[in-house]
Design a protein around this motif. Structure first.
Motif, PDB file in Angstrom:
ATOM      1  N   UNK A 175      10.255  13.659  36.705  1.00 42.63           N
ATOM      2  CA  UNK A 175       9.745  14.878  37.331  1.00 42.63           C
ATOM      3  C   UNK A 175       9.879  16.043  36.344  1.00 42.63           C
ATOM      4  N   UNK A 176      11.003  16.069  35.625  1.00 38.10           N
ATOM      5  CA  UNK A 176      11.222  17.162  34.673  1.00 38.10           C
ATOM      6  C   UNK A 176      10.110  17.177  33.630  1.00 38.10           C
ATOM      7  N   UNK A 177       9.679  15.997  33.204  1.00 38.01           N
ATOM      8  CA  UNK A 177       8.635  15.929  32.193  1.00 38.01           C
ATOM      9  C   UNK A 177       7.283  16.383  32.744  1.00 38.01           C
ATOM     10  N   UNK A 178       6.993  15.967  33.979  1.00 38.00           N
ATOM     11  CA  UNK A 178       5.729  16.411  34.594  1.00 38.00           C
ATOM     12  C   UNK A 178       5.728  17.941  34.695  1.00 38.00           C
ATOM     13  N   UNK A 179       6.887  18.491  35.076  1.00 36.95           N
ATOM     14  CA  UNK A 179       7.002  19.963  35.163  1.00 36.95           C
ATOM     15  C   UNK A 179       6.789  20.603  33.795  1.00 36.95           C
ATOM     16  N   UNK A 180       7.333  19.976  32.764  1.00 42.03           N
ATOM     17  CA  UNK A 180       7.193  20.540  31.415  1.00 42.03           C
ATOM     18  C   UNK A 180       5.738  20.486  30.953  1.00 42.03           C
ATOM     19  N   UNK A 181       5.026  19.416  31.301  1.00 42.03           N
ATOM     20  CA  UNK A 181       3.592  19.348  30.964  1.00 42.03           C
ATOM     21  C   UNK A 181       2.852  20.455  31.720  1.00 42.03           C
TER      22      UNK A 181
END
Ligand SMILES: *Cc1c(COP(=O)(O)O)cnc(C)c1O
Length: 461
Positions: free
Chosen positions: A199-205
């Motif tokens: 989820x953190x990565x999706x948020x960062x994208x």
């Protein structure tokens, strides 16, 4: 844990209807393989004992899905089944514009026909083969930005499907927003080993998308499996339901493409969903050309009923626990047989590392194809090559650009095979591993200009 504290995780269903498995003998398998041009896509289903070619559209539907099919509304325009499907999709994704398609690649073709053209670039963690082909067909370029860990098969990392945010942002900065019509994230990362994205990565994208004002689309084929991995592996999500996690994932997206043949739990179906009504209008205009009217888009009313029910069944925690555990169980078997695999195992498949198992076969001679053929000849098990047959390129100077990894994917159809089927596959892998050094490579004798792995004819070396 949903099923309590037992170590044995059982199939969360009873078998209600069965299908006979064919048992071709070794000689029949050899003849079938030769006739198929040594391409596993050329085999007939009747030639195969355990079919792990794909988890796409190969699963079993539930009694409730079959029951729903009887009640499908076949109205050409305004089908009740469409409105039910659209409600379910909006409930999970929050995306208001829902466009049904006959499968995932139709959604991709329509989306990229609307947004892609020569000179443009579509970044992704890893483009799936049909996604890449549909991007490239428009003249745009498909670029992969998975984290470096995602390209190291043996390395353990909880979210190997993650996007490399720095490399992504550097590229977007270099190109400017006019050359990047959208950014995609594939959950889970199929071509990279079925690995989840955090989820953190999706948020960062999402943050990169916000900085450059670029829409974010999920390739959402395995959104439910990705949600389960987030629940298992990402701090803060352990007490959330898969549905809550899926809703949060989609909340960062402006749209998605979906093959419902994966986590839609159906044999055929897909959709495109998005926020932007103007883009949706353009997509619907393209839909009408080849798929059908916007309230059925290439599907029967009963297909949409089955999909509406299946999308929610895929988010059942008992189902997801069994699903992810069964995949890990096959991975355990491969490891016990001494075959290196992509670690940790992904959601829908186990990926055997042919480059490590067959170091004597160079990439150009398609080591993963050699392994896939051997599994079939040995025990009638059909997997698929995800290596240089699928992604390798002949270069203009006569050279060859190999794929990043040489893998054989053993994909597990949903709710289809039992534990003893998987035990059998484990035995087949063990026997093939024992004669790995005798396996030989292949050369391509005939190929199509794109997606060559589907129809190429090969010859053993
Ligand atoms: C299967 C798949 C697609 C294409 O979907 P089809 O229904 O096979 O056309 C696209 N992306 C990913 C990640 C997939 O797994």
């Amino acid at each position: 844990m949903p099923i309590g504290s037992y170590n044995t995780i059982i199939e969360p269903f009873r078998i209600h209807s069965t299908q006979r498995i064919p048992f071709p003998n070794a000689e029949e398998r050899r003849i079938a393989m030769e006739k198929a041009g040594w391409n596993l896509f050329g085999l007939r289903g009747e030639d195969v004992i355990i079919d792990l070619l794909t988890d796409s559209g190969t699963g079993a539907m539930s009694a409730r899905q079959w029951a729903g099919m009887l009640d499908g509304d076949e109205s050409y325009a305004g089908s009740r089944s469409f409105f039910r499907l659209a409600d379910v999709i909006r409930d999970i994704t929050g995306l208001p514009e829902v466009i049904p398609t006959h499968q995932g690649r139709a959604a991709e073709r329509i989306l990229f026909s609307a947004v892609g053209k020569s000179g443009q670039v579509i970044p992704n963690n890893t483009h799936f083969d049909t996604t890449r082909a549909n991007v490239e067909y428009t003249g745009a370029e498909a670029l992969d930005f998975v984290i470096p860990e995602g390209r190291q098969p043996q390395l353990i990392h909880p979210f190997k499907g993650n996007m490399d945010i720095e490399r992504l942002e550097a590229k977007v900065r270099e190109l400017g927003r006019d050359r990047v019509p959208l950014i995609m994230v594939t959950v889970t990362n199929n071509s990279g080993g079925g690995q989840p994205v955090s989820m953190a990565n999706i948020k960062a994208v999402r943050a990169v998308c916000d900085r450059y004002d670029i829409p974010l689309f999920l390739d959402a084929c395995r959104f439910a499996e990705n949600s389960w991995f987030i629940k298992l592996r990402e701090p803060g999500y352990e007490d959330k339901s898969p549905l809550e996690i899926a809703r949060e994932m989609f909340s960062y997206a402006d749209g998605c493409t979906m093959s419902a043949k994966k986590d839609g739990m159906v044999n055929i179906g897909g959709f495109l969903a998005m926020k932007d009504p103007a883009l949706a209008m353009e997509c619907r205009n393209l839909l009408i050309l080849t798929e059908g009217f916007p309230t059925y888009g290439g599907l029967a009313g009963y297909d949409m009923e089955a999909m509406a029910t299946g999308l929610m069944e895929a988010l059942d925690p008992n189902y997801l626990q069994y699903r992810i555990r069964s995949t890990a169980y096959l991975a355990d078997k491969a490891v016990a047989a001494g075959v290196p695999i992509v670690q940790p195992p992904g959601g829908h498949a186990v990926y055997l590392d042919a480059a490590q198992l067959l170091p004597h076969i160079p990439a150009r001679q398609l080591p993963a194809q050699a392994l896939a053929v051997a599994l079939y000849l040995e025990g009638g098990v059909r997997g698929v090559e995800i290596g240089s047959l699928m992604f390798g390129r002949d270069l203009p100077d006569g050279g060859f650009q190999p794929a990043a990894m040489e893998l054989v994917r053993l994909a597990i159809p949903r709710r289809t095979y039992t534990q003893s089927h998987v035990d059998f596959v484990g035995e087949v892998i063990t026997r093939v591993a024992a004669k790995a050094h005798d396996l030989r490579g292949f050369e391509v004798v005939e190929q199509a200009p794109w997606l060559r792995h589907f129809t190429a004819k090969l010859a053993p070396l």
